[in-house]
Design an enzyme around this catalytic site. Structure first.
Site, short mmCIF file in Angstrom:
data_model
loop_
_atom_site.label_atom_id
_atom_site.label_comp_id
_atom_site.label_asym_id
_atom_site.label_seq_id
_atom_site.Cartn_x
_atom_site.Cartn_y
_atom_site.Cartn_z
N ARG B 331 15.16 72.86 4.39
CA ARG B 331 14.98 72.27 5.57
C ARG B 331 14.31 73.02 6.76
O ARG B 331 13.46 72.56 7.48
CB ARG B 331 16.33 71.63 6.01
CG ARG B 331 16.69 70.30 4.98
CD ARG B 331 18.03 69.80 5.55
NE ARG B 331 18.28 68.60 4.71
CZ ARG B 331 19.49 67.79 4.68
NH1 ARG B 331 20.43 68.05 5.67
NH2 ARG B 331 19.57 66.94 3.90
N LEU B 441 29.54 64.64 3.99
CA LEU B 441 30.39 63.70 3.78
C LEU B 441 31.31 64.35 2.75
O LEU B 441 32.74 64.08 2.96
CB LEU B 441 29.55 62.69 2.74
CG LEU B 441 28.26 62.02 3.46
CD1 LEU B 441 27.56 61.20 2.33
CD2 LEU B 441 28.65 61.25 4.63
C1 LIG Z 1 20.75 59.42 9.24
C2 LIG Z 1 21.68 60.71 8.65
C3 LIG Z 1 21.81 60.82 7.14
C4 LIG Z 1 22.72 61.49 6.65
N1 LIG Z 1 22.95 61.50 5.29
C5 LIG Z 1 23.75 62.47 4.75
C6 LIG Z 1 24.02 62.64 3.40
O1 LIG Z 1 23.43 62.03 2.58
N2 LIG Z 1 25.01 63.22 3.08
C7 LIG Z 1 25.86 64.10 3.76
O2 LIG Z 1 26.72 64.77 3.38
N3 LIG Z 1 25.68 64.00 5.24
C8 LIG Z 1 24.73 63.21 5.72
N4 LIG Z 1 24.55 63.10 7.05
C9 LIG Z 1 25.75 63.78 7.79
C10 LIG Z 1 26.70 62.92 7.92
O3 LIG Z 1 26.51 61.57 7.71
C11 LIG Z 1 27.72 63.16 9.09
O4 LIG Z 1 27.73 64.57 9.47
C12 LIG Z 1 29.11 62.67 8.98
O5 LIG Z 1 29.08 61.37 8.24
C13 LIG Z 1 30.18 63.00 10.03
O6 LIG Z 1 31.26 62.11 10.12
P1 LIG Z 1 32.41 62.38 11.05
O7 LIG Z 1 33.64 61.57 10.37
O8 LIG Z 1 32.69 63.67 11.40
O9 LIG Z 1 31.96 61.62 12.39
P2 LIG Z 1 31.44 60.23 12.68
O10 LIG Z 1 31.12 59.52 11.50
O11 LIG Z 1 30.28 60.55 13.54
O12 LIG Z 1 32.64 59.44 13.49
C14 LIG Z 1 33.08 59.70 14.71
C15 LIG Z 1 34.13 58.68 15.21
O13 LIG Z 1 34.71 59.37 16.43
C16 LIG Z 1 34.75 58.00 17.24
N5 LIG Z 1 34.50 58.91 18.55
C17 LIG Z 1 33.65 59.91 19.08
N6 LIG Z 1 34.05 60.16 20.29
C18 LIG Z 1 35.06 59.38 20.63
C19 LIG Z 1 35.82 59.49 21.98
N7 LIG Z 1 35.69 59.91 22.69
N8 LIG Z 1 36.87 58.37 21.86
C20 LIG Z 1 37.28 57.48 20.73
N9 LIG Z 1 36.41 57.63 19.57
C21 LIG Z 1 35.22 58.65 19.47
C22 LIG Z 1 33.57 57.25 16.97
O14 LIG Z 1 33.87 55.99 17.35
C23 LIG Z 1 33.76 57.31 15.49
O15 LIG Z 1 34.44 56.54 14.82
C24 LIG Z 1 23.72 62.14 7.42
C25 LIG Z 1 23.60 62.11 8.87
C26 LIG Z 1 22.28 60.98 9.40
C27 LIG Z 1 22.28 61.13 10.92
#
Ligand SMILES: Cc1cc2nc3c(=O)[nH]c(=O)nc-3n(C[C@H](O)[C@H](O)[C@H](O)COP(=O)(O)OP(=O)(O)OC[C@H]3O[C@@H](n4cnc5c(N)ncnc54)[C@H](O)[C@@H]3O)c2cc1C
Ligand code: FES
Lengths: 256, 636
Positions: B331, B441
């Protein structure tokens, strides 16, 4: 990727809060055909804000048609005129120069309007909380390959599971029924071996909650399937109805 | 100075987690309900943590700014999730997954955490399948796998192009079950605006109710942040519109160290920018690079259409520069190369875009085969751009996508503030300077399902933290800070909209703290961000009131935080006088233009301590590699 702006007249639903009356307000815009309808609204909001006027409240998050956050009715169609397209994927090139657009919130008995185009769809979460899951605690799962699942079954399951929970099916239905939403979740688990132990309890619990939440009944007009941005099939409703009937006949007790 | 103790357990790398689990303090089942836990964020990491902690018997309060925990940025992940199941019998193992992750991260992640990630990865797949997550299957009914960049084995599990959606809905269903059972109190449409610290321990949060604008206090004996990444500091990114840094940033200002803020992943295959109105960048799956050839014209500002540019005037630059990996170069390398040719003025029509051309593959395999492989992606492309990629080459350009940096955590995923845990993309722990595809993920769910349920018990069992009432003065003080800053935003009443300032910040970040950085640019970025921040606080216009649903106010608070974080990213990039993974400093490259790491001086995690706005102190956690040999990545 051309660049000739088109001119449109927008009639947008404005409503301060759940308890006030709403009305349409007219805006004239000139916008790029490459912008999505939400980007067009962003731009309109930017202009309104610069003038110190209240921007139009609407929701979105992924802008890729997968999270189900967006959703407005455009010219009578939830998510607009194109099939299998969420609001955020609707591009302005769909419309003709000089066209009139009516943009309003998803309306249904079970949804309250919160502000302008934002509605409260939390009753859908309540239905899931009542049974839309397989009860398995973390750590107690057997090896993932323990149940071979045929490609056909896996396909039915994923096509049902593709529902994005936007709630357009309810807004499309003249009875404001949530049968497509519930049918999709019931079906996903009903066809999988993991879903069998709770199969009949699940369908009863979810259907009962759906009724309590004020969603209407299904009279087979299938507007839901036509407006669903994922094209979730009404065969899921039939499967749910069969399971519900069977559950009643064998009078499965509820123990959720 | 902050004391950074990574608390890496003793023993061989493959035994550390097992030993640690055995040595950890336990909370007996009947005592668990005496502990309140706050989980902020219900994406993959937060939902899995909230559900699992509730199953164990803790009293959980979960918060999200979304209208439902079924939303979250996680839902948009397309490609898949890695796990060392070795179902394909192709030589995968925990050690290999760990090794690929360390190497992919260019030797800037912590060995012990990365190994544990690999170790629990198989359990994630078991758990998801038991929840009914419909992964892709083979004809015989077993689970299917595919391979992804940076790996030589097939270990990626997927559900069509919707893996994130299906995994999140799995975690959401587990969470919904606990909400239904009243083990989790779910607070939607709430935005956390501060953490509350009492006697050095995290004891609660201050949130704004986004429907009413009320400021609310919640207390607990531990606070978990699972609030996602901050790539929206670039304004245009592949992240969801509402993703932001506020939760981690406010925690940082309360004393939590911020680690490796400059490590940002720029994804090579995204749709180019269509114009001024663009609100976000759309990712096209990387799998397209298997059959598409990337090229630009050899001439500058070539206005001819693709079909009119003859073969000998085309530059297939990845194939030319990296003959053995070609269009499948990693990448960071392919993103940087696209920028280079566009900076030379050789992009499509002289713009920032390069061709991804399927004509050769279509001629060789037939349109049907290509349709079978990529049909949905081609449809999506046509929907967005209005062009038919079977007939004309796609256009792509890199976009900010994922942040490896985040709050510093120890092996227990606890920040340097006792009782404040950080999970998922919000922490820094596992991916070093570059994350492999399909590993985010995995990390989010590993943290939520399999790590925090143990380590939080250890904290409770060891520290026995007391309950604190929300009447405590620390709550009152934190609430006051929040109220004051909201009042200030509303009262400025200047001339510039929040979005217009966010866009300008994004442009500075993209130009100077983006794919390639240099000392001069970074210094300019720091001064430009500082003055933009001053401009914001003098001249921003926030329409509406605080005691109502006010989306402009929500965005204003987030942009205010980005304006501070952006500066720290530049400061960190300036400090790191080496190139590694996604961090490319132009001064530090080989003769062939490849990243030049400096292990002697920079094999550390930079953990920044907040002093005051625009001022930080650097703390270093040295990285020790006992189980891999530091090597130079080569993709030639
Ligand atoms: C288009 C795209 C495709 C991707 N494809 C892949 C893939 O194929 N495989 C892979 O492994 N990864 C992939 N990724 C990366 C992956 O999706 C993310 O890194 C991962 O899902 C993040 O998960 P998380 O639970 O840490 O955060 P998030 O899913 O971002 O969740 C954050 C949560 O926190 C809450 N939140 C945030 N701030 C506050 C606040 N101040 N007060 C209250 N609530 C708050 C939000 O409401 C949400 O519920 C991809 C990313 C993108 C952008
Ligand atoms: S914003 Fe996510 S589906 Fe439209």
């Amino acid at each position: 990727m051309e660049n000739h702006n088109i001119n449109l007249t927008l009639n947008i639903w404005r409503q301060e809060n759940p308890s006030t009356e709403g009305r349409f307000e007219e805006f004239k815009v000139s916008t790029s055909p490459d912008a999505s309808i939400l980007e067009m609204l962003d731009e309109l909001n930017n202009t309104l804000e610069a003038k110190g006027e209240r921007p139009i409240a609407f929701e979105s998050d992924c802008r890729e048609g997968i999270c189900g956050t967006c959703g407005v009715v455009v010219n009578g169609h939830p998510h607009g005129p194109l099939p299998k397209t969420a609001t955020c994927q609707l591009h302005m090139r769909t419309f003709k120069d000089g066209e009139n657009l009516y943009i309003e919130p998803f309306r249904a008995k079970a949804y309250n309007i919160i502000k302008d185009l934002i509605v409260d769809r939390s009753p859908l979460d309540k239905i899931i909380q009542s049974g839309g899951f397989i009860s398995v605690n973390t750590g107690s799962a057997p090896d993932a390959n323990i149940h071979p699942i045929s490609k056909e079954t896996a396909t039915i399951a994923i096509e049902a599971a593709e529902c994005i929970g936007c709630g357009a099916c309810v807004a499309a239905c003249k009875n404001a029924s949530a049968m497509l939403f519930v049918g999709a979740k019931v079906s996903q688990f009903a066809v999988l071996p993991q879903g069998q132990p709770e199969r009949y309890d699940r369908v009863q619990a979810m259907v009962n909650t759906m009724d309590e939440m004020g969603f209407g009944s299904c009279t087979n007009t299938y507007a839901c399937e036509a407006e669903c941005p994922k094209g979730v099939s009404v065969t899921n409703i039939a499967r749910m109805n069969r399971d519900f009937l069977k559950a009643k006949i064998t009078s499965h007790a509820l123990h959720f | 100075m902050i004391k950074l103790d990574a608390k890496i357990p003793e023993g061989h790398i493959s035994e550390k987690w097992t030993n640690h689990k055995f040595n950890m303090k336990l909370v007996n089942p009947s005592n668990k309900r005496k502990y309140d836990v706050i989980v902020v964020g219900t994406g993959l990491a937060g939902a899995s943590a909230a559900a699992t902690l509730a199953e164990l018997g803790y009293k959980v309060k979960a918060f999200t700014f979304h209208d439902s925990p079924r939303r979250a940025h996680s839902i948009a992940a397309q490609g898949g999730i890695n796990a060392s199941k070795n179902y394909q019998n192709d030589g995968d193992s925990d050690f290999r997954l760990y090794y690929d992750t360390i190497k992919g991260g260019d030797f800037r992640s912590r060995e012990a955490n990365t190994y544990r990630l690999a170790e629990v990865s198989a359990n994630i797949i078991d758990q998801a399948v038991a929840q009914g997550v419909p992964f892709a299957r083979e004809y015989g009914g077993t689970l299917a796998n595919r391979s992804f960049g940076g790996a030589q084995v097939s270990r990626t599990f997927y559900a069509r192009g919707e893996t994130g959606q299906q995994l999140l809905l799995g975690a959401y269903s587990a969470l919904s079950r606990q909400i239904g059972l009243k083990n989790v109190e779910m607070y939607t449409r709430r935005e956390m605006l501060d953490v509350v610290i009492v006697d050095g321990q995290a004891k609660g949060i201050i949130v704004r109710n986004l429907l009413t604008g009320e400021i609310e206090r919640y207390s607990a004996q531990a606070v978990i942040l699972a609030t996602g990444g901050y790539a929206r500091v670039f304004y245009l990114s592949t992240n969801a519109m509402n993703s932001n840094a506020t939760a981690v940033w406010r925690a940082h200002k309360k004393g939590a160290a911020f680690a490796n803020p400059c490590f940002t992943q720029i994804h090579p295959t995204c749709l180019p920018i269509h114009g001024e109105l663009q609100s976000k960048r759309v990712l096209m799956s990387e799998s397209l690079r298997n059959d598409g050839r990337i090229w630009v014209s050899k001439n500058k500002a070539d206005k001819r259409s693709a079909a009119d540019i003859p073969e000998e005037e085309r530059d297939y630059y990845l194939e030319r520069k990296y003959p053995s990996f070609g269009n499948l170069a990693p990448r960071d390398i392919s993103s940087r190369s696209a920028k280079e040719v566009c900076d030379e003025g050789r992009g499509v029509n002289g713009k920032d875009a390069v061709y991804l051309d399927f004509s050769e593959a279509i001629n060789r395999l037939g349109e049907n085969v290509i349709r079978e492989r990529y049909g949905n992606l081609f449809d999506m492309y046509q929907n967005i751009t209005g062009e038919n990629p079977y007939k004309v080459p796609m256009q792509i350009y890199p976009a900010p996508h994922y942040v490896m940096g985040g709050l510093w955590v120890d092996y227990n995923l606890m920040s340097n503030i006792p009782g404040l845990f950080v999970l998922g993309e919000a922490n820094f722990s596992d991916h070093g300077a570059n994350r492999l595809g399909a590993s985010a993920l995995m990390q989010g769910l590993a943290d939520g399902y399999f790590v925090i349920p143990y380590t939080i018990g250890n904290y409770f069992g060891g520290q026995k933290p007391e309950k604190v009432s929300t009447d405590n003065t620390a709550f009152a003080e934190a609430e006051k800070t929040v109220r004051d800053s909201i009042q200030k935003l509303i009262s400025i009443n200047g001339k510039q909209t929040v979005d217009s300032i966010h866009k300008r910040l994004g442009q500075i970040m993209w130009d100077k703290v983006g794919m390639a950085r240099n000392e001069k640019g970074l210094k300019e970025a720091i001064s430009e961000i500082t003055s933009l921040r001053e401009e914001f606080w003098k001249d921003v216009k926030v329409v509406g009131q605080d005691k109502e649903l006010n989306q402009t106010l929500e965005r204003a608070g987030r942009v205010a935080d980005f304006l501070e974080l952006g500066e720290l990213m530049a400061v960190d990039a300036l400090n790191r006088n080496e190139s590694c993974g996604a961090h490319f400093r132009e001064e530090y490259q080989t003769k062939e233009g490849e990243a030049l790491r400096n292990d002697e001086e920079y094999a550390y995690v930079s953990a920044w301590e907040f002093k005051k706005v625009g001022e930080w102190e650097l703390n270093k956690e040295p990285l020790v590699f006992e189980y891999v040999k530091l090597a130079t990545r080569s993709y030639k």
